[in-house]
Design a protein around this motif. Structure first.
Motif, PDB file in Angstrom:
ATOM      1  N   ASP A 202      55.586  30.206 -21.006  1.00  0.00           N
ATOM      2  CA  ASP A 202      55.535  29.856 -22.431  1.00  0.00           C
ATOM      3  C   ASP A 202      54.441  28.831 -22.710  1.00  0.00           C
ATOM      4  O   ASP A 202      53.733  28.911 -23.732  1.00  0.00           O
ATOM      5  CB  ASP A 202      56.886  29.313 -22.884  1.00  0.00           C
ATOM      6  CG  ASP A 202      57.894  30.420 -23.134  1.00  0.00           C
ATOM      7  OD1 ASP A 202      57.484  31.596 -23.169  1.00  0.00           O
ATOM      8  OD2 ASP A 202      59.095  30.121 -23.271  1.00  0.00           O
ATOM      9  N   ASP A 206      51.026  29.390 -25.248  1.00  0.00           N
ATOM     10  CA  ASP A 206      51.190  28.624 -26.484  1.00  0.00           C
ATOM     11  C   ASP A 206      49.834  28.293 -27.116  1.00  0.00           C
ATOM     12  O   ASP A 206      49.341  27.166 -27.037  1.00  0.00           O
ATOM     13  CB  ASP A 206      51.965  27.334 -26.190  1.00  0.00           C
ATOM     14  CG  ASP A 206      52.307  26.569 -27.466  1.00  0.00           C
ATOM     15  OD1 ASP A 206      52.274  27.193 -28.540  1.00  0.00           O
ATOM     16  OD2 ASP A 206      52.598  25.361 -27.368  1.00  0.00           O
ATOM     17  N   ASP A 208      48.691  29.579 -30.672  1.00  0.00           N
ATOM     18  CA  ASP A 208      48.948  30.425 -31.835  1.00  0.00           C
ATOM     19  C   ASP A 208      47.687  30.795 -32.613  1.00  0.00           C
ATOM     20  O   ASP A 208      47.503  31.949 -32.996  1.00  0.00           O
ATOM     21  CB  ASP A 208      49.933  29.726 -32.778  1.00  0.00           C
ATOM     22  CG  ASP A 208      51.352  29.754 -32.233  1.00  0.00           C
ATOM     23  OD1 ASP A 208      51.578  30.514 -31.275  1.00  0.00           O
ATOM     24  OD2 ASP A 208      52.204  29.023 -32.752  1.00  0.00           O
TER      25      ASP A 208
END
Length: 584
Positions: A202, A206, A208
């Motif tokens: 994750d 990360d 975006d």
């Protein structure tokens, strides 16, 4: 090793097999001890010899020849194996050999600089186990028969007696498993592994802003869901896959920097198979798809046992995407793997779907036979020399195309053609000729892999004064040659479903007509089927054969399997009879 016969002198040619990128062989020392007790040290050159390329795994061998090997000599050599990377390696002892083993002693001194506990698991060792002798683990065994290697057998690690040591980190804290069904919940060990990998993944994904910009450019929101996902998959696969396409020189390797996140993967245009899988997950999530990483074992090397807490067992990655109400698996990290296909070694296995707080057990789908096919079309005519000659068109799809593309990716055009010609010659009767014309595309995932080949076939025509007798099953079917022997030592392991569609067209030579054609044939079993037919039309005879094997087969029922392929072989011996037309 002591040399007892002239034939045994060949064991003076030493090969030490290793996997490039995983380990290096160093500090080789060797000598030949002569019958009079004198020792001749090896001072020659050591060469690197390619052994095999299996997807992202490249096997090489350090090869050298010991000096003055003769009957009565004793051969000795030793070397150091140095693992790459930061992880503590597993150590596997393969206990048998290509020769009978009278007595063997293995010892291992565990790492003293790690807090991980040493564990081991064995295969094929009835009543034997390692024992501690001071700070060393020791195993003494004897009277082991030689290993017999056979085609289409399970991975060697599954059938050879072995002992594997691995290190397991101590449990620092208890973590509550993710809730799921009785067959989905992980135990404490795998929950900790899944939680750690998921949190690390994750963090890697990360980014975006970079992901949203890429999604908007590649897969606009107005496209249908399946079309958007396909475009994102293709974008991820455009990244240079370093697991299959490593640097070609040290200078190139020095320029490559480890990626810290998916934004760097996109910007630099390279990454390993895990980076590419993570990129696809991140892109799919940014596009609004519910997507997960899945850790899976690869069953081409060993079979996964969840009760054995060995992290290295889950050495592959897939992705799971929810499209509507359906959960689908994808394999973006496998080079040239088409959208929706899973490379066979990751099919029909138990893996871990990563979710917040840990993971859940999932099962990957079995390979689908309709997705994997070899289609062969051969047009033949007779020659004045009594041979058959013509052109063959071959198309590979699914696993058959994927495997050949991955194995050929580091070869030049000449090497690819040579390998393909050798394969085609194995399909044809001994002494046949094959020359590849066009072949490809080699560097694309979706299109079939196709080839055009000119062939000349000898020894198939039996002639009399007024007749010509020809079997049209010129192309050998499937794996029949593997099962000719009445005895087999190892279980059979057919790793994926496949289908072969053959069509052979023979132009009837001038002055001849058909006297008789074989009738249709059909063979059906629990694991496969074969249908054949012969048709006459417009002075051409058309022979068709469809063979399908429809199971991942690991069985000791060799007799039934051999019977299936033997029945196909007998069917292939059916002959077409041509006779001279009256008046010729």
């Amino acid at each position: 090793m002591k040399i007892l016969t002239n034939e045994g002198r060949r064991y003076g040619n030493i090969e030490i097999v290793y996997s490039r990128g995983v380990a290096e062989v160093k500090d080789i020392q060797a000598r030949t001890i002569q019958p009079d007790g004198s020792a001749i040290p090896f001072r020659g050159q050591v060469f690197d010899k390619p052994i095999a390329r299996v997807r992202k795994l490249r096997l090489l061998a350090k090869t050298f020849t010991l000096p003055d090997v003769q009957v009565g000599s004793i051969l000795e050599y030793r070397y150091r194996l140095e693992w790459k990377g930061d992880s503590t390696p597993a150590m596997r002892w393969t206990l048998d050999h290509q020769l009978y083993t009278h007595r063997a002693r293995f010892s291992l001194r565990p790492y003293s600089v790690t807090s991980s506990a040493l564990n081991w698991r064995s295969k094929g060792l009835v009543g034997k186990q390692p024992v501690w002798q001071g700070e060393v683990q020791v195993l003494e065994i004897g009277d082991l028969p030689p290993f017999r290697k056979e085609e289409l057998m399970p991975p060697e690690e599954e059938v050879r007696p072995s002992l594997e040591f691995y290190y397991q980190a101590p449990m620092m804290e208890y973590i509550v498993p993710v809730e799921g069904g009785p067959k989905e919940m992980l135990d404490d060990f795998w929950t900790r592994v899944a939680k750690f990998v998921n949190e690390k993944s994750d963090k890697f994904m990360d980014k975006d802003r970079a992901l949203r910009e890429t999604v908007a450019a590649v897969a606009p929101a107005g496209d249908p869901p399946d079309a958007r996902l396909r475009k994102l998959y293709e974008r991820a696969q455009k990244i240079r896959n370093l697991s299959y396409l490593p640097p070609k020189s040290n200078a190139e390797a020095d320029k490559l920097v480890e990626n810290k996140n998916v934004e760097e993967v996109l910007r630099r245009g390279y990454g390993n198979d895990s980076d590419i899988a993570a990129l696809f997950v991140a892109l799919a999530r940014a596009a609004g798809f519910e997507t997960s990483l899945v850790l899976v074992p690869e069953r081409d090397r060993t079979f996964f046992a969840p009760e054995v807490h060995r992290i290295q067992s889950l050495n592959g990655e897939l992705t799971m995407v929810k499209i509507g109400s359906e959960q689908r698996f994808f394999d973006p990290g496998s080079l040239y793997c088409p959208f929706g296909l899973i490379s066979w070694e990751k099919t029909a296995v138990q893996g871990i779907r990563l979710v917040k707080g840990g993971g859940l057990w999932v099962h990957t789908p079995k390979p689908v036979g309709a997705d994997t096919r070899i289609r062969r079309t051969l047009r033949l005519h007779t020659t004045d020399q009594g041979r058959l000659e013509g052109d063959l068109r071959v198309g590979f799809t699914g696993q058959e195309a994927l495997r050949r593309r991955q194995e050929a990716q580091d070869q030049d055009d000449l090497g690819r053609r040579k390998d393909l010609e050798n394969e085609i010659k194995r399909w044809l009767p001994d002494g046949s000729f094959a020359e590849v014309g066009k072949a490809g595309p080699w560097d694309q995932a979706e299109p079939p892999l196709e080839a055009e080949i000119h062939v000349r076939v000898s020894g198939m025509i039996a002639s009399t004064v007024r007749r010509m007798i020809i079997p049209l099953s010129v192309l050998r079917a499937g794996n029949g040659a593997v099962f000719r022997s009445t005895f087999r030592a190892q279980p059979v392991y057919i790793p994926y479903f496949y289908r072969e569609d053959d069509e052979v067209v023979l132009e009837i030579p001038p002055g001849y007509q058909v006297e008789s054609l074989p009738g249709p044939g059909k063979i059906e079993t629990a694991f496969g089927r074969c249908e054949t037919s012969h048709e006459l039309a417009d002075r051409e005879i058309r022979f068709r054969r469809q063979e399908a094997v429809e199971g991942i087969l690991q069985t000791g029922s060799y007799r039934e399997l051999r019977g299936f392929f033997e029945a196909m072989r007998v069917s292939d011996e059916n002959r077409t009879v041509l006779q001279v037309v009256a008046g010729h």
